[in-house]
Write a protein that holds these residues in place. Structure first.
Motif, short mmCIF file in Angstrom:
data_model
loop_
_atom_site.label_atom_id
_atom_site.label_comp_id
_atom_site.label_asym_id
_atom_site.label_seq_id
_atom_site.Cartn_x
_atom_site.Cartn_y
_atom_site.Cartn_z
N ALA A 116 1.93 -9.07 10.27
CA ALA A 116 2.18 -7.87 11.07
C ALA A 116 0.90 -7.08 11.35
N GLY A 117 -0.22 -7.53 10.79
CA GLY A 117 -1.50 -6.86 11.02
C GLY A 117 -1.71 -5.61 10.19
N LEU A 118 -0.97 -5.48 9.09
CA LEU A 118 -1.09 -4.27 8.26
C LEU A 118 -2.06 -4.44 7.10
N VAL A 119 -2.24 -5.68 6.63
CA VAL A 119 -3.17 -5.96 5.54
C VAL A 119 -4.02 -7.16 5.90
N GLN A 120 -5.09 -7.31 5.14
CA GLN A 120 -5.93 -8.50 5.25
C GLN A 120 -6.25 -8.96 3.84
N SER A 121 -6.58 -10.21 3.72
CA SER A 121 -6.89 -10.77 2.41
C SER A 121 -8.35 -11.16 2.35
N ARG B 48 -10.77 -13.57 0.07
CA ARG B 48 -10.75 -14.67 -0.90
C ARG B 48 -11.98 -14.62 -1.80
N GLY B 49 -11.89 -15.40 -2.87
CA GLY B 49 -13.03 -15.55 -3.76
C GLY B 49 -13.01 -14.57 -4.91
N ALA B 50 -14.09 -14.62 -5.70
CA ALA B 50 -14.22 -13.73 -6.85
C ALA B 50 -14.20 -12.29 -6.36
N GLY B 51 -13.41 -11.47 -7.01
CA GLY B 51 -13.28 -10.08 -6.61
C GLY B 51 -12.44 -9.89 -5.36
N GLY B 52 -11.76 -10.95 -4.94
CA GLY B 52 -10.93 -10.88 -3.74
C GLY B 52 -9.60 -10.20 -4.01
N GLY B 53 -8.83 -10.11 -2.97
CA GLY B 53 -7.52 -9.49 -3.07
C GLY B 53 -7.08 -9.02 -1.70
N THR B 54 -6.18 -8.07 -1.70
CA THR B 54 -5.61 -7.56 -0.46
C THR B 54 -6.17 -6.18 -0.16
N LEU B 55 -6.40 -5.92 1.13
CA LEU B 55 -6.90 -4.64 1.63
C LEU B 55 -6.05 -4.21 2.82
N LEU B 56 -6.05 -2.92 3.11
CA LEU B 56 -5.41 -2.47 4.34
C LEU B 56 -6.21 -3.00 5.53
N ALA B 57 -5.52 -3.40 6.58
CA ALA B 57 -6.19 -3.92 7.77
C ALA B 57 -6.63 -2.79 8.70
N ARG B 58 -6.06 -1.61 8.52
CA ARG B 58 -6.45 -0.45 9.32
C ARG B 58 -6.22 0.80 8.46
N PRO B 59 -6.72 1.94 8.88
CA PRO B 59 -6.59 3.15 8.06
C PRO B 59 -5.12 3.48 7.76
N ALA B 60 -4.89 4.02 6.57
CA ALA B 60 -3.54 4.38 6.14
C ALA B 60 -2.90 5.39 7.09
N THR B 61 -3.72 6.20 7.74
CA THR B 61 -3.19 7.18 8.70
C THR B 61 -2.62 6.50 9.94
N ASP B 62 -3.04 5.25 10.18
CA ASP B 62 -2.61 4.52 11.37
C ASP B 62 -1.47 3.54 11.09
N ILE B 63 -0.94 3.57 9.88
CA ILE B 63 0.19 2.70 9.52
C ILE B 63 1.39 3.59 9.22
N SER B 64 2.41 3.49 10.06
CA SER B 64 3.62 4.30 9.84
C SER B 64 4.63 3.51 9.02
N LEU B 65 5.56 4.23 8.45
CA LEU B 65 6.64 3.56 7.74
C LEU B 65 7.50 2.74 8.68
N LEU B 66 7.52 3.11 9.96
CA LEU B 66 8.22 2.29 10.94
C LEU B 66 7.52 0.94 11.09
N ASP B 67 6.18 0.93 11.06
CA ASP B 67 5.45 -0.34 11.09
C ASP B 67 5.87 -1.22 9.92
N VAL B 68 5.97 -0.63 8.75
CA VAL B 68 6.36 -1.37 7.54
C VAL B 68 7.79 -1.87 7.68
N PHE B 69 8.67 -0.99 8.10
CA PHE B 69 10.08 -1.34 8.28
C PHE B 69 10.22 -2.51 9.25
N GLN B 70 9.53 -2.42 10.38
CA GLN B 70 9.63 -3.48 11.38
C GLN B 70 9.08 -4.80 10.85
#
Length: 149
Positions: free
Chosen positions: A49-54, A56-78
């Motif tokens: 959905a374009g909300l997070v990015q991953s 890889r590698g040592a110290g890797g993990g998940t990050l927000l793909a865009r600022p938290a102010t630009d992600i609505s709960l409707l985006d998450v719901f959808q």
């Protein structure tokens, strides 16, 4: 009961709180009180959905793909509704067309549920993940390591 939306919101709020630092699925699962496999599946859906990015590698993990102010709960719901697009499953019902009540039930429910669905969508669209993290910060005890305020 489906908890995908609540857990996905939890994941995004945690990532917003992490302020750009990658977070592992194990850490996210521990915080959300679920299994890392569940988190990985949800993260995959959020990534599509374009909300997070991953990362890889040592110290890797998940990050927000865009600022938290630009992600609505409707985006998450959808994003979470992709597999179940009809919240109330009205279109999935198959009432008996030979029954007087059955013949008009779907149209009646759509008319009644439509405004409720529209109101819910508007309410979710008005709340960003950043707002969720602000609300969380207000509820954390002072001096708590998770409290940045």
């Amino acid at each position: 009961m489906n908890t995908r939306f609540a857990v996905a919101t939890h994941i995004l709020a945690y990532l917003a709180h992490a302020e750009g630092q990658p977070v592992s699925s194990e850490v996210l699962a521990s915080s959300a009180g679920t299994h890392p496999v569940v988190v990985r599946r949800l993260v995959s859906t959020l990534r599509e959905a374009g909300l997070v990015q991953s990362q890889r590698g040592a110290g890797g993990g998940t990050l927000l793909a865009r600022p938290a102010t630009d992600i609505s709960l409707l985006d998450v719901f959808q994003a979470m509704q992709e597999t179940e697009p009809d919240l109330f499953q009205i279109s999935s019902t198959n009432p008996n067309s030979h029954c007087d009540l059955g013949r008009v039930m779907q149209e009646t429910l759509e008319g009644l549920f439509g405004p409720a669905i529209a109101a819910m969508r508007a309410a979710l669209a008005a709340v960003s993940v950043a707002h969720v993290t602000q609300e969380l910060a207000q509820r954390l005890p002072k001096g708590c390591p998770g409290n940045t305020g």
